[in-house]
Structures are given as C-alpha cells and as structure tokens.
Design a protein around this motif. Structure first.
Motif, short mmCIF file in Angstrom:
data_model
loop_
_atom_site.label_atom_id
_atom_site.label_comp_id
_atom_site.label_asym_id
_atom_site.label_seq_id
_atom_site.Cartn_x
_atom_site.Cartn_y
_atom_site.Cartn_z
N ARG A 1 64.03 22.94 128.96
CA ARG A 1 64.01 23.84 127.77
C ARG A 1 62.86 24.05 127.52
O ARG A 1 61.98 23.43 127.08
CB ARG A 1 64.81 22.90 126.60
N ASP B 1 68.03 19.08 124.05
CA ASP B 1 69.03 19.65 123.30
C ASP B 1 69.99 19.04 122.46
O ASP B 1 70.50 19.25 121.17
CB ASP B 1 70.03 20.25 124.63
N ILE B 2 70.33 17.48 122.96
CA ILE B 2 70.99 16.62 122.21
C ILE B 2 70.12 16.07 121.06
O ILE B 2 70.76 15.72 119.86
CB ILE B 2 71.42 15.35 123.01
N TYR B 3 68.77 15.97 120.97
CA TYR B 3 67.95 15.67 119.95
C TYR B 3 68.08 16.79 118.90
O TYR B 3 68.24 16.45 117.61
CB TYR B 3 66.65 15.61 120.03
N ARG B 4 68.01 18.04 119.30
CA ARG B 4 68.24 19.10 118.17
C ARG B 4 69.61 19.35 117.59
O ARG B 4 69.69 19.76 116.39
CB ARG B 4 67.61 20.43 118.71
N TRP B 5 70.62 18.78 118.46
CA TRP B 5 71.80 18.98 118.07
C TRP B 5 72.37 17.79 117.00
O TRP B 5 72.72 16.81 117.75
CB TRP B 5 72.88 19.17 119.00
N GLY B 6 72.52 18.17 115.66
CA GLY B 6 72.59 17.12 114.73
C GLY B 6 74.12 16.99 114.33
O GLY B 6 74.92 18.00 114.64
N ARG C 1 77.09 16.83 111.71
CA ARG C 1 77.09 17.52 110.29
C ARG C 1 77.37 16.58 109.23
O ARG C 1 77.29 16.72 108.01
CB ARG C 1 78.20 18.79 110.42
N THR D 1 77.75 14.56 123.94
CA THR D 1 76.90 15.60 124.60
C THR D 1 77.43 16.63 125.15
O THR D 1 76.70 17.87 125.18
CB THR D 1 76.09 14.94 125.74
N GLN E 1 68.11 13.24 111.53
CA GLN E 1 67.34 13.96 112.49
C GLN E 1 67.27 13.22 113.82
O GLN E 1 66.89 12.00 113.81
CB GLN E 1 65.80 14.12 111.94
N ARG F 1 72.20 12.19 117.19
CA ARG F 1 73.28 12.42 118.40
C ARG F 1 72.63 11.80 119.43
O ARG F 1 72.96 10.68 120.18
CB ARG F 1 73.63 13.50 118.27
#
Length: 370
Positions: A105, A140-145, A147, A166, A189, A192
């Motif tokens: 990325r 990508d998984i770090y950024r995708w929190g 809700r 994932t 933060q 995931r």
C-alpha cells in the motif's frame, strides 16, 4: 518463500544480474507495468505489527506529455489509491525469471517532479519522478477499525475468524484450533489488527501477510530450512546475545484455570530427563500460567505443555548476516547459511533488500538445551 521455479533456485547459487521494476495498481486494475524503479529499499521485521515498509522512486518517460505527479487524490500514483508491486528479474546467460517481491500500500509521496522540455514552441512533460513510501498489507487491517466492539463465537475456528476479520486470503501453515471461549475484540485504533495478531498467537505463532497477499502464521519453533543463503567473500556474520541466561528457562509449568462453570482446573508439565530435568543438578524452576481461553482439562494439559516447550526453546539468539541477494526468501522463512565457520540454521526475523548486490538479514537461532 516467494514463488519461483526450481531452475531459478539453482541460478541463485552462482553469478547473475538483477533488475527491479514496478507495477502500479489502482484497486484490481494494473495501470502501469514495468516502470523504472530506482533508489528502492524494502525492510521487513517479523516483530512489527505491520511487517514491512519500503521506499522507491518511480521514473516514467511520457510519450504524450502527461504527468504522473499526483495531485491530492488524483493521479494513478496518489497514495489515496495506489498499490505498488516491485518485481525483481534475475538473468544469467539465456535464463530470465521475474520474482514479485509483494504488493504494498502506498502510504505517502514525499516528493514528485516533472522534467519539462520545449517541443514545438510549448513546454511539455517528458518524464516524471515520483518518490513513494509504502507498507505491507497488514496496514489495511490496521486502518480498518471496528465501529463497535465485536464478539467472536465460542468454538469458532481461529483461521475462519482471521478470514472473517480481514476479508483476505489465508494460507494455512499450522494446524487450525478452536477459539475455546467468546472473545470480544475492542473498538480502538488498530483493534482489528490486534485481534488478528492475537489469533496468530492462539495458533502458536506470528500472523503476517506474505508476498502473495495472504495471511499466514509463522510457527514459533524452527523447522527445516527451505533455502540456503550464500555468505560470499564480502559477507559478514555478527552473533548477537550469545550469553546464556537461565532466568527464563523453566523446567516446570503449573497452570491454574477455570472451566465454563467456574470450577478450578489444574495442570502441570515437567522436564523429567536430560540436563534440564527437575531431578538433576539444575533443580526445579517453576513458572505459573493462567489463561481465560482454557475451559477444559484437555486444553489445560495442552496449554502447560506448550508453555513448557516455549520456555525450553526460549534460549535463542540473533545472528546478523550480510550476504548475497536472494529475492526468494522473506521474513518467517527458515534458512541455512553457507560459508560460515559452522553450520547455522535459523528463522528470518528481519530482511532488508535494496539496490545493493548484498542483503542484510537477522536469523534467530535456537540454542540446544536438551
């Protein structure tokens, strides 16, 4: 290991030439192919949540006067949309084979510029240089929190939970296990990614995204080598932390747990033969262990045996090596080192590749205690 042919593995034992270019993706579309990629570096560390990061400069000659310099979210190299795939081509005589180093990325564009020339009385772009920084796909998984806090189901497979969390491909590298109790994954933060890394530990290793873009679990124990690194005349080896420390070497583990109804569970594992025997001169060194993931006696027995095995294998030390480039190996691989004063086999904890004909790696080598 990265995908390759048997012939390439043989070629890498001799002399060869190499070249690195880059493919650029926007989503699933490959928008640029085989562009020059200069001043590049790729550093990987199995101990980091996002295992790899790198940098490099895309150099592109324009045939129509268009620029590749991104503007905000616009442009195929914008970090809001771009993925980069460095590809190393190995050549030796008539032999040629390309090896993908992975897809990453793009996280930022530190600088970018165009070379402009006057053509027919007007200024046109003839080339663009865009510097990129990029991260492996754990980002990508770090950024995708989450809700809100999410709850797993008791008895769900650890691998199936990684797939659910994932939405990425998963390659099963260790035996699957059931998550024995309900787990609540925190909405925070990086929560995931933390959940996936914890599932990797439940599976007995470290979860990481490999060069094929799939999640794998690197087991804690060192197995058989899958490749050999060549030290060569310019190579160096530095053994780090070769001292012996018994503080973390336990030969008895006592586990205290509770079953689903709250009834206490106990389990004990001991070393009863060899130099670490509880009956020998080393004596008894006890570690206490507890976990809310253990709910049955069978799970308790497995848990204390696993902790005991980890303790005995904890006497490991790192060997820092500079050797000939081998683009096939990646963090987590078990490799042998050729050309050192004694045989060395260890798991790659760190790998650094660059324009240099040499690469730097850190091998974690186990000291035999039994």
């Amino acid at each position: 290991m990265r995908q390759h042919s048997a012939q390439l593995a043989e070629v890498l034992t001799g002399s060869f030439e190499r070249e690195v270019v880059a493919n650029i993706f926007n989503g699933s579309d490959r928008v640029l192919e085989g562009v020059r990629f200069e001043s590049w570096q790729l550093d990987s560390d199995l101990g980091r949540p996002v295992s790899s990061d790198g940098s490099g400069a895309v150099i592109h000659s324009s045939v129509d006067g268009s620029s590749l310099v991104p503007v905000g979210a616009d442009g195929v190299l914008s970090p809001f949309r771009a993925r980069v795939e460095p590809v190393m081509t190995i050549r030796a005589g008539a032999f040629e084979e390309a090896v993908s180093l992975g897809t990453f990325r793009v996280s930022s564009v530190p600088s970018a510029s165009d070379t402009v020339a006057s053509v027919g009385g007007r200024d046109v772009v003839v080339a663009s240089r865009v510097d990129l920084r990029f991260d492996s796909l754990e980002a990508d998984i770090y950024r995708w929190g989450f809700r809100f806090p999410e709850q797993s189901k008791a008895g769900v497979s650890a691998y199936s939970e990684i797939r659910r969390l994932t939405g990425m491909p998963v390659e099963q590298t260790v035996p699957d296990v059931l998550v024995p109790s309900v787990k609540v994954w925190e909405a925070k933060q990086g929560g995931r990614l933390d959940a996936v890394l914890e599932l990797g530990k439940i599976l007995g290793g470290s979860a990481v995204v490999n060069s094929r873009g799939a999640w794998v679990v690197i087991p804690d124990e060192v197995g058989e080598p899958v490749a050999t690194l060549r030290l060569g005349s310019q190579g160096t080896v530095t053994e780090v932390g070769s001292e012996i420390d018994t503080d973390t070497v336990y030969n008895e583990v006592v586990g205290t747990f509770e079953d689903a109804s709250g009834k206490p569970l106990y389990a004990v594992a001991r070393v009863e033969s060899g130099p670490l025997s509880v009956f020998g001169p080393y004596g008894v060194h006890t570690r206490y262990y507890e976990s809310d993931l253990v709910r049955t006696q069978a799970q308790a027995d497995v848990a204390v045996r696993s902790v005991l095995a980890e303790s005995i294998g904890s006497q490991q030390y790192d060997v820092q090596v500079q050797c000939h480039v081998n683009p096939l190996v990646e963090v987590g691989d078990v490799v042998a080192l050729e050309g050192w004063k004694r045989p060395l086999v260890g798991r790659l904890r760190k790998v650094s590749l660059s324009n240099s004909p040499l690469m730097s790696v850190t091998m974690r080598v186990a000291r035999r205690l039994t």
